[in-house]
Design an enzyme around this catalytic site. Sequence first.
Site, PDB file in Angstrom:
ATOM      1  CG  LEU A 124      -1.758   1.211   1.548  1.00  0.00           C
ATOM      2  CD1 LEU A 124      -2.798   1.441   0.449  1.00  0.00           C
ATOM      3  CD2 LEU A 124      -2.495   1.058   2.899  1.00  0.00           C
ATOM      4  CB  SER A 125       3.600   2.313   2.307  1.00  0.00           C
ATOM      5  OG  SER A 125       2.847   2.088   3.459  1.00  0.00           O
ATOM      6  N   GLY A 339      24.416  -2.700  32.039  1.00  0.00           N
ATOM      7  CA  GLY A 339      25.334  -2.731  30.893  1.00  0.00           C
ATOM      8  C   GLY A 339      25.153  -3.981  30.039  1.00  0.00           C
ATOM      9  CD  GLU A 362      -0.001  -4.865   9.570  1.00  0.00           C
ATOM     10  OE1 GLU A 362      -1.187  -5.015   9.884  1.00  0.00           O
ATOM     11  OE2 GLU A 362       0.769  -5.813   9.327  1.00  0.00           O
TER      12      GLU A 362
HETATM   13  N1  COS Z   1     -13.077  -0.254   7.220  1.00  0.00           N
HETATM   14  C1  COS Z   1     -13.768   0.006   6.095  1.00  0.00           C
HETATM   15  N2  COS Z   1     -13.861   1.262   5.550  1.00  0.00           N
HETATM   16  C2  COS Z   1     -13.232   2.256   6.193  1.00  0.00           C
HETATM   17  C3  COS Z   1     -12.482   2.054   7.368  1.00  0.00           C
HETATM   18  C4  COS Z   1     -12.429   0.738   7.883  1.00  0.00           C
HETATM   19  N3  COS Z   1     -11.730   0.462   8.989  1.00  0.00           N
HETATM   20  N4  COS Z   1     -11.945   3.212   7.775  1.00  0.00           N
HETATM   21  C5  COS Z   1     -12.354   4.150   6.893  1.00  0.00           C
HETATM   22  N5  COS Z   1     -13.135   3.563   5.940  1.00  0.00           N
HETATM   23  C6  COS Z   1     -13.810   4.223   4.832  1.00  0.00           C
HETATM   24  C7  COS Z   1     -14.689   5.365   5.361  1.00  0.00           C
HETATM   25  O1  COS Z   1     -15.966   4.883   5.683  1.00  0.00           O
HETATM   26  C8  COS Z   1     -14.717   6.314   4.174  1.00  0.00           C
HETATM   27  O2  COS Z   1     -15.676   5.857   3.255  1.00  0.00           O
HETATM   28  P1  COS Z   1     -16.477   6.891   2.284  1.00  0.00           P
HETATM   29  O3  COS Z   1     -15.470   7.486   1.370  1.00  0.00           O
HETATM   30  O4  COS Z   1     -17.472   6.016   1.573  1.00  0.00           O
HETATM   31  O5  COS Z   1     -17.116   7.897   3.201  1.00  0.00           O
HETATM   32  C9  COS Z   1     -13.341   6.139   3.564  1.00  0.00           C
HETATM   33  O6  COS Z   1     -12.839   4.867   4.002  1.00  0.00           O
HETATM   34  C10 COS Z   1     -12.369   7.225   3.974  1.00  0.00           C
HETATM   35  O7  COS Z   1     -12.333   7.257   5.390  1.00  0.00           O
HETATM   36  P2  COS Z   1     -11.603   8.423   6.193  1.00  0.00           P
HETATM   37  O8  COS Z   1     -12.190   9.743   5.738  1.00  0.00           O
HETATM   38  O9  COS Z   1     -11.635   8.098   7.636  1.00  0.00           O
HETATM   39  O10 COS Z   1     -10.131   8.301   5.614  1.00  0.00           O
HETATM   40  P3  COS Z   1      -8.886   9.235   5.794  1.00  0.00           P
HETATM   41  O11 COS Z   1      -8.340   9.540   4.452  1.00  0.00           O
HETATM   42  O12 COS Z   1      -9.188  10.361   6.735  1.00  0.00           O
HETATM   43  O13 COS Z   1      -7.848   8.220   6.454  1.00  0.00           O
HETATM   44  C11 COS Z   1      -6.626   7.112   8.183  1.00  0.00           C
HETATM   45  C12 COS Z   1      -7.920   7.817   7.727  1.00  0.00           C
HETATM   46  C13 COS Z   1      -5.500   8.088   8.477  1.00  0.00           C
HETATM   47  C14 COS Z   1      -7.043   6.398   9.458  1.00  0.00           C
HETATM   48  C15 COS Z   1      -6.191   6.082   7.112  1.00  0.00           C
HETATM   49  O14 COS Z   1      -5.702   6.702   5.952  1.00  0.00           O
HETATM   50  C16 COS Z   1      -5.121   5.143   7.631  1.00  0.00           C
HETATM   51  O15 COS Z   1      -5.413   4.159   8.310  1.00  0.00           O
HETATM   52  N6  COS Z   1      -3.846   5.414   7.296  1.00  0.00           N
HETATM   53  C17 COS Z   1      -2.729   4.560   7.680  1.00  0.00           C
HETATM   54  C18 COS Z   1      -2.519   3.534   6.640  1.00  0.00           C
HETATM   55  C19 COS Z   1      -1.587   2.478   7.134  1.00  0.00           C
HETATM   56  O16 COS Z   1      -1.862   1.806   8.120  1.00  0.00           O
HETATM   57  N7  COS Z   1      -0.478   2.300   6.416  1.00  0.00           N
HETATM   58  C20 COS Z   1       0.457   1.283   6.718  1.00  0.00           C
HETATM   59  C21 COS Z   1       0.412   0.323   5.599  1.00  0.00           C
HETATM   60  S1  COS Z   1       0.983  -1.262   5.977  1.00  0.00           S
HETATM   61  S2  COS Z   1       2.851  -1.056   6.427  1.00  0.00           S
END
Ligand code: COS
Length: 380
Positions: A124-125, A339, A362
Amino acid sequence: MIQLSEDHRMIRAAGQELVEKEITPRAAETDKKHEFPKGVIQTLASQGFMGVNIPPELGGAGMDYLSYALIIEEVSKGCASTGVIVSVNNSLTLSPLFTFGNESQKQKWIPPLAKGEKLGCFSLSEPGAGSDAGSIKCEAKREGDHYVVNGVKNWVTNGKESDVVILFVTTDPSKKHKGVTCLIVEKGTPGFTVGKLEDKLGITGSSTTEFVFENCKVPVENRLGEEGDGFKIAMHTLDGGRIGIAAQAVGIARDALDKSLKYALERETMGKKIAHHQGIQFKFADMATRIEASQALLYNACRLKDAGEPYTRESAMCKLFAAETAMWVATQAIQIHGGYGYTREFGVERNFRDAKITEIYEGTSEVQRIVIASHLYKSV
Ligand code: COS
């Protein structure tokens, strides 16, 4: 001790026995040589640990999520590198395939991964999109019956050894997170190369790599869900994955505590075992209490998931608390060893280095706090 059913106690005991025999003795060497523990993965696969939640008809062990967490906890107690390799195959690769795959995708991709014949990863990243996962730039353009993928991904755990990639791309950058699409990509597909191998602080037995896609053709039949479903697939998958990382963190913390207890009950200063100095007793009491609190949050998140209840908030809570606990407990473990703790001899410096990543991958601890806060706001 947190109460577990007889079945779950047996699963933990089986994991413990296997880990003590096959994993713990090799962990320091795996860390020192930065060596992927291939033989160990085969042994774990023979016990069904590479496909814990997958039904037997698809090659898995058919166990529940609490069993999965207990297995990851035990494996990570022995070797945190092995813990994350197993966790990524189970919760970040098999889980989205099982949850979002159609019947032919499930039949094709799941059995070899669940049996440990193949290894999976989750990509993903990107260099410019980690926490802000909706801003990914790796692009897939549809041309007839395939997509043409171009872009760079990074921080891929298992990236070097994996055969199957759960890849997130954008099929429409203007739509931000609603343009994210998920593709299944096979290693060896022309135009897909594994780039830089990261030289890391901890979990050195697991690989972390960059992926480069240059005009890489991926069949449309390899799309998981519909175009634009990718962000929700990623978030749903990470909800389960974060439970796996919380379990890894608990395993690391328990190992640091056990090593410290053993040391403190042998080492003497000022005429008594250091375990009997009050300053050390206070540390042990806090270490054990925080570990049990982490387990309580972890097992609760598993039970909700197993019951089919929402668990996003609880998954974020257990990851946040267990990761910060692992880091804190490992820091105390080094302090107790003095140590000696700062050298490689007792292994607590490995716990310290391994613990740090659980606060990052994650979803960082900051991301977990965002998730928890957003659920609190929704509930008012
Ligand atoms: N399960 C299903 N859908 C989800 C969800 C979940 N846990 N969390 C959010 N969604 C959905 C929301 O319902 C929303 O849907 P709609 O567009 O239909 O309204 C959409 O996803 C966007 O949600 P939100 O506005 O909360 O997203 P953001 O862009 O604000 O992101 C965070 C929120 C920061 C929490 C998210 O981007 C995240 O988890 N980032 C970290 C990613 C990560 O863990 N990376 C590491 C990768 S593995 S090394």
